[in-house]
Design an enzyme around this catalytic site. Sequence first.
Site, mmCIF file in Angstrom:
data_model
loop_
_atom_site.group_PDB
_atom_site.id
_atom_site.type_symbol
_atom_site.label_atom_id
_atom_site.label_comp_id
_atom_site.label_asym_id
_atom_site.label_seq_id
_atom_site.Cartn_x
_atom_site.Cartn_y
_atom_site.Cartn_z
ATOM 1 N N GLY A 136 0.777 -1.229 0.000
ATOM 2 C CA GLY A 136 0.000 0.000 0.000
ATOM 3 C C GLY A 136 0.808 1.279 0.000
ATOM 4 O O GLY A 136 0.220 2.364 -0.092
ATOM 5 N N PRO A 187 5.225 -4.794 -0.812
ATOM 6 C CA PRO A 187 5.075 -3.622 -1.672
ATOM 7 C C PRO A 187 4.924 -4.014 -3.142
ATOM 8 O O PRO A 187 5.550 -4.963 -3.600
ATOM 9 C CB PRO A 187 6.406 -2.886 -1.467
ATOM 10 C CG PRO A 187 7.381 -3.991 -1.185
ATOM 11 C CD PRO A 187 6.626 -5.045 -0.425
ATOM 12 N N GLY A 188 4.083 -3.286 -3.853
ATOM 13 C CA GLY A 188 3.959 -3.486 -5.298
ATOM 14 C C GLY A 188 4.186 -2.157 -6.005
ATOM 15 O O GLY A 188 5.239 -1.889 -6.575
ATOM 16 N N ARG A 189 3.181 -1.277 -5.869
ATOM 17 C CA ARG A 189 3.193 0.019 -6.544
ATOM 18 C C ARG A 189 4.452 0.841 -6.251
ATOM 19 O O ARG A 189 5.022 1.447 -7.147
ATOM 20 C CB ARG A 189 1.974 0.801 -6.058
ATOM 21 C CG ARG A 189 1.790 2.160 -6.646
ATOM 22 C CD ARG A 189 0.706 2.927 -5.877
ATOM 23 N NE ARG A 189 -0.423 2.124 -5.487
ATOM 24 C CZ ARG A 189 -1.530 1.974 -6.204
ATOM 25 N NH1 ARG A 189 -1.656 2.609 -7.333
ATOM 26 N NH2 ARG A 189 -2.501 1.200 -5.767
ATOM 27 N N ARG A 201 -6.784 2.222 -15.066
ATOM 28 C CA ARG A 201 -6.886 3.005 -13.820
ATOM 29 C C ARG A 201 -7.677 4.319 -13.958
ATOM 30 O O ARG A 201 -8.497 4.621 -13.104
ATOM 31 C CB ARG A 201 -5.494 3.261 -13.224
ATOM 32 C CG ARG A 201 -4.708 1.963 -12.969
ATOM 33 C CD ARG A 201 -3.418 2.173 -12.185
ATOM 34 N NE ARG A 201 -3.701 2.467 -10.807
ATOM 35 C CZ ARG A 201 -3.632 3.663 -10.281
ATOM 36 N NH1 ARG A 201 -3.228 4.688 -11.005
ATOM 37 N NH2 ARG A 201 -3.931 3.842 -9.019
ATOM 38 N N CYS A 207 -15.105 1.499 -27.405
ATOM 39 C CA CYS A 207 -16.468 2.038 -27.537
ATOM 40 C C CYS A 207 -17.133 2.183 -26.169
ATOM 41 O O CYS A 207 -18.086 1.460 -25.839
ATOM 42 C CB CYS A 207 -17.273 1.146 -28.469
ATOM 43 S SG CYS A 207 -16.539 1.135 -30.093
ATOM 44 N N TYR A 255 -0.015 -1.941 -11.918
ATOM 45 C CA TYR A 255 -1.450 -2.036 -12.226
ATOM 46 C C TYR A 255 -1.764 -1.439 -13.598
ATOM 47 O O TYR A 255 -2.841 -0.900 -13.823
ATOM 48 C CB TYR A 255 -2.290 -1.380 -11.117
ATOM 49 C CG TYR A 255 -1.957 -1.941 -9.761
ATOM 50 C CD1 TYR A 255 -2.317 -3.246 -9.438
ATOM 51 C CD2 TYR A 255 -1.235 -1.199 -8.826
ATOM 52 C CE1 TYR A 255 -1.968 -3.793 -8.211
ATOM 53 C CE2 TYR A 255 -0.885 -1.743 -7.599
ATOM 54 C CZ TYR A 255 -1.251 -3.031 -7.302
ATOM 55 O OH TYR A 255 -0.907 -3.587 -6.094
HETATM 56 N N1 LLP Z 1 -0.717 -7.147 -0.371
HETATM 57 C C1 LLP Z 1 -2.016 -7.402 -0.585
HETATM 58 C C2 LLP Z 1 -2.681 -8.422 0.229
HETATM 59 C C3 LLP Z 1 -2.721 -6.684 -1.556
HETATM 60 O O1 LLP Z 1 -4.020 -6.934 -1.755
HETATM 61 C C4 LLP Z 1 -2.072 -5.696 -2.314
HETATM 62 C C5 LLP Z 1 -2.783 -4.921 -3.339
HETATM 63 C C6 LLP Z 1 -0.685 -5.483 -2.084
HETATM 64 C C7 LLP Z 1 -0.043 -6.220 -1.094
HETATM 65 C C8 LLP Z 1 0.134 -4.488 -2.849
HETATM 66 O O2 LLP Z 1 -0.267 -3.174 -2.693
HETATM 67 P P1 LLP Z 1 0.650 -1.999 -3.278
HETATM 68 O O3 LLP Z 1 1.934 -1.971 -2.497
HETATM 69 O O4 LLP Z 1 0.900 -2.288 -4.712
HETATM 70 O O5 LLP Z 1 -0.140 -0.770 -3.113
HETATM 71 N N2 LLP Z 1 -5.580 -1.988 -8.830
HETATM 72 C C9 LLP Z 1 -5.350 -0.930 -7.870
HETATM 73 C C10 LLP Z 1 -4.658 -1.376 -6.634
HETATM 74 C C11 LLP Z 1 -5.310 -2.554 -5.961
HETATM 75 C C12 LLP Z 1 -4.353 -3.206 -5.055
HETATM 76 C C13 LLP Z 1 -4.853 -4.486 -4.555
HETATM 77 N N3 LLP Z 1 -4.015 -5.095 -3.578
HETATM 78 C C14 LLP Z 1 -4.681 0.249 -8.566
HETATM 79 O O6 LLP Z 1 -4.553 0.248 -9.779
HETATM 80 O O7 LLP Z 1 -4.337 1.234 -7.900
#
Ligand code: LLP
Length: 437
Positions: free
Chosen positions: A238, A276-278, A323, A366, A395
Amino acid sequence: MDAFAYTPDLHCESHPLRHLAERFGTPTYIYSRATLEGHYDRLAAAFAELHPLICFSVKSCPNIHIGRILAERGSGMDVVSGGELHRALLAGTPPERIVYAGVGKTQTEIDAALRARIAYFNIESEPEFETIASIARRLNIRTRGALRINPDVDPRTHAYTSTGKRDSKFGVDIGRAVRFFETYGRDDFLKLDALHLHIGSPVYEVAPYIDAIQKALALIDKLAARHFTVSTLDLGGGFGADYETARSPLAADYAAAIVPLLRDRAAKGLKVILEPGRSIAANAGVLLTRVLYVKDGWGAGPDGAPVPKKFIICDAGMNTLLRPALYSAFHFVWPVAPGPNFIPERRAQAQSMPGLERCDVVGPICESSDFLAKDRFLPPMKQGDLLAVFTAGAYGMSMASTYNSHGLPAEVLVEGASTRLIRRRQAIADLVAPEQF
Ligand code: LLP
């Protein structure tokens, strides 16, 4: 913080994006390896005192070549499906560095994760615990579980990506956690010895993390008093990325708030996991798209009166980057070759430069929700020009679809002097193949 710079045209590291468009076509996601590694390293350094296991969230950027770069750097993976597990393993992630979350794991997926000997199942409900435990028993494979608790904390983010409030489908109400351990905490095959949190994404403030962690620590103490040991605390993901509107805290800012809460516990043996992802992938990628047509249209001025606007129709749309359509998310969009007078010092200043035109940057789909950017000011654009959509590495590709039967875009990785295709463009023949049997 990324390796995409205007010198004077947009470059990724030392490569002009114009050349990449000629070589690989459009729409294409372009990733910078240096940026990806830089974000991973900064996060690892910021939290080093806790010696966390960093599990990159595969859903943010699932390409196996991206996964391999991170796995080689010591990253684990956070997966949420059998498909993501397969990707994590293909990327060379040691299974003991894989954690598996998600409210709807199927028996086939659980079976595969057990056989792969992953580190943790992040468990989201009572029936899920029973299902994993019974499959583990049948296969005679011992595994470990982290109870995903819902701490009832407001991450103050988009409703669609808020996951830690009481009304969310994720996790188990924190008020039920002790009972959960009393019921399931002595299982031989599924050892419940960890807690998992994931409150939302992106979370632009540190306060919700502090709140959630304090609640988790109080729960750990309550469980200890009942002789249940929690050896691992998974904080989820997050952390924000810089989309050039709301400035996100940096890894060091999140760490400055979180590390002091966990320092003593970590020193006494509590293992910390981050997902972490984003914050690692978003700034590492841009979406490169070509203008197909420009046409005149109308928008609404501040007083609601009609004002002229251009529709910049591109070969990328909501099928390529969902997004903006799904969350009204902001992505900075700017021409790859903006001309000498139109290079903003800071990209965020771009909108206020003279000589710009009000535009909607839209795709070929469309649907009226098919836009990449709405009511933006851009230098005059013409057919064949290239645009870059920034902060698209997380994402972006992972949520792309084949809606309107467009093939998925290509993905290209820039690594220093070289560039390589890491996913080929999906051909129309690939699209229809599963229907021709
Ligand atoms: N861990 C869990 C259990 C999660 O559900 C998620 C993201 C993460 C880690 C990674 O979160 P991050 O560090 O990337 O914020 N599609 C949306 C975001 C949905 C995220 C869902 N879960 C977007 O485009 O912003």
